[in-house]
Design an enzyme around this catalytic site. Structure first.
Site, PDB file in Angstrom:
ATOM      1  N   ASN A  40       5.671  -6.227  -4.682  1.00  0.00           N
ATOM      2  CA  ASN A  40       6.203  -5.767  -3.397  1.00  0.00           C
ATOM      3  C   ASN A  40       5.414  -5.904  -2.202  1.00  0.00           C
ATOM      4  O   ASN A  40       5.721  -5.391  -1.097  1.00  0.00           O
ATOM      5  CB  ASN A  40       6.434  -4.162  -3.552  1.00  0.00           C
ATOM      6  CG  ASN A  40       5.397  -3.361  -3.778  1.00  0.00           C
ATOM      7  OD1 ASN A  40       4.168  -3.748  -3.954  1.00  0.00           O
ATOM      8  ND2 ASN A  40       5.463  -1.957  -3.550  1.00  0.00           N
ATOM      9  N   TYR A 153      -5.150   7.363  -9.103  1.00  0.00           N
ATOM     10  CA  TYR A 153      -5.575   6.087  -9.872  1.00  0.00           C
ATOM     11  C   TYR A 153      -5.801   6.196 -11.151  1.00  0.00           C
ATOM     12  O   TYR A 153      -5.309   5.804 -12.104  1.00  0.00           O
ATOM     13  CB  TYR A 153      -6.384   5.262  -9.038  1.00  0.00           C
ATOM     14  CG  TYR A 153      -6.657   3.895  -9.492  1.00  0.00           C
ATOM     15  CD1 TYR A 153      -5.699   2.926  -9.546  1.00  0.00           C
ATOM     16  CD2 TYR A 153      -7.873   3.420 -10.001  1.00  0.00           C
ATOM     17  CE1 TYR A 153      -6.049   1.680  -9.915  1.00  0.00           C
ATOM     18  CE2 TYR A 153      -8.096   2.250 -10.522  1.00  0.00           C
ATOM     19  CZ  TYR A 153      -7.037   1.290 -10.482  1.00  0.00           C
ATOM     20  OH  TYR A 153      -7.366  -0.027 -10.957  1.00  0.00           O
ATOM     21  N   LYS A 157      -3.613   5.546 -14.606  1.00  0.00           N
ATOM     22  CA  LYS A 157      -3.957   4.577 -15.404  1.00  0.00           C
ATOM     23  C   LYS A 157      -4.100   5.223 -16.954  1.00  0.00           C
ATOM     24  O   LYS A 157      -3.605   4.652 -17.921  1.00  0.00           O
ATOM     25  CB  LYS A 157      -5.245   3.823 -15.188  1.00  0.00           C
ATOM     26  CG  LYS A 157      -4.997   2.900 -13.825  1.00  0.00           C
ATOM     27  CD  LYS A 157      -4.280   1.630 -14.178  1.00  0.00           C
ATOM     28  CE  LYS A 157      -4.018   0.686 -13.164  1.00  0.00           C
ATOM     29  NZ  LYS A 157      -3.257  -0.581 -13.438  1.00  0.00           N
TER      30      LYS A 157
END
Ligand code: UDP
Length: 320
Positions: A40, A153, A157
């Site tokens: 994107n 983050y 993950k």
């Protein structure tokens, strides 16, 4: 070459316009795959794929993989690399980072399931957080602050890994997980905030290097071609548990700054800034598992050689 023209396999690379996604795309094309890159472009750049324009085996789809992914035709492999990946990127895009690790991983796994494709997740050494075990091996569960600024983050993950293993166990998908340690090389964004592009562009612009904290924190830097080699070997392996890929040569950030000054010849000083919250104090991959499982894989590119190639790339980008 991994396969003949007649039996070309198709790989989908989410995050294909990013630093690692674009290098992986190049490698897969060189191995004879057809590649569909999806991105994107919130942190990726079309410049990283410009050299593939007109290649009949390559296709680009601009799409946010946190929304349902539609890809026509057969797909043999899904590589899920989409995510903001530098600390300033995920601080700027915290919710898209959480979504792409969670919903994007779910959608990418759904695509792999629908197409009976193999799946590889780009995970991270951030799963280990600010580690209490050194060096980090895959059986260490980590020390992550879920509510700190990096949590968006790290936890995304970690969730992505859990989701990947659930699809492996529950849906019997052939999945792999790579835990990527600090990697550098051409196509890193000049201003992505990470220490490699930061110090190189500061040195080339004759600005002081901004060392965070006292610079005693350590990192271990892997050149991108070594990382991609490890990832490709993992993709064609039968290994399903997480595998660290990185270069175990560790240095302090201060030593790294001095190296950049020495190699660029820049006559600038070091400016000390506040250490970001939850910045890991040490990081070094234990690559025993990669060596064992991936046909004796180990990094080949020396730091000086890799960093010179990276500096050359930045010189061109900066016009210096
Ligand atoms: N760092 C620094 N100066 C900068 C950028 C980063 O001293 O301009 C430090 C940062 O605090 C960390 C290390 O360099 O200790 C690596 O940071 P990076 O953002 O590259 O990635 P990380 O390994 O923290 O994910």
């Amino acid at each position: 070459m991994f396969q003949s023209k007649l039996s070309k396999k198709t790989a989908v690379v989410t995050g294909g316009a990013g630093f690692l996604g674009s290098h992986l795309t190049d490698r897969l094309l060189a191995e004879g795959f057809r590649v569909i890159a999806i991105d994107n472009l919130i942190t990726g750049s079309p410049d990283n794929l410009a050299h593939l324009a007109g290649n009949p085996d390559f296709r680009f789809i601009r799409h946010n993989v946190s929304e349902f992914i539609f890809v026509p035709g057969k797909v043999d492999f899904v590589f899920h690399f989409a995510s903001p990946a530098s600390p300033i990127d995920y601080l700027e895009h915290p919710i898209p980072t959480l979504k792409v690790g969670a919903l994007g991983t779910h959608n990418s796994l759904g695509l792999a399931k629908d197409k009976s494709a193999k799946f590889l997740l780009a995970s991270t050494s951030e799963c280990y957080g600010d580690p209490l075990v050194h060096p980090q091996s895959e059986d260490y569960w980590g020390n992550v602050n879920p509510i700190g600024p990096r949590g968006v983050y790290d936890e995304a993950k970690r969730f992505a890994e859990a989701m990947t293993m659930a699809y492996h166990r529950f849906h019997d998908i052939d999945t792999k997980i790579v835990r990527i340690f600090n990697t550098y090389g051409p196509r890193m964004r000049l201003r992505d905030g990470r220490v490699v592009p930061a110090f190189i562009s500061q040195a080339l612009n004759n600005e002081p290097l901004t060392v965070f904290g006292d610079g005693s924190q350590t990192r271990s830097f892997c050149y991108v071609s070594d990382l991609i080699e490890g990832i490709f070997r993992l993709a064609i392996s039968e290994h399903h548990g997480p595998v660290n890929i990185g270069n175990p040569v560790e240095m302090t950030i201060k030593q790294f700054a001095e190296k950049i000054l020495q190699i660029t010849g820049a006559k600038v000083g070091i400016e000390y800034r506040e250490l970001p919250v939850d910045d890991p104090k040490v990081r070094q991959p234990d690559i025993t598992r990669a060596r064992k499982q991936l046909n004796n894989w180990s990094p080949k590119v020396e730091f000086d050689e890799g960093i010179r190639a990276t500096i050359d790339y930045f010189r061109i980008k900066l016009g210096t």
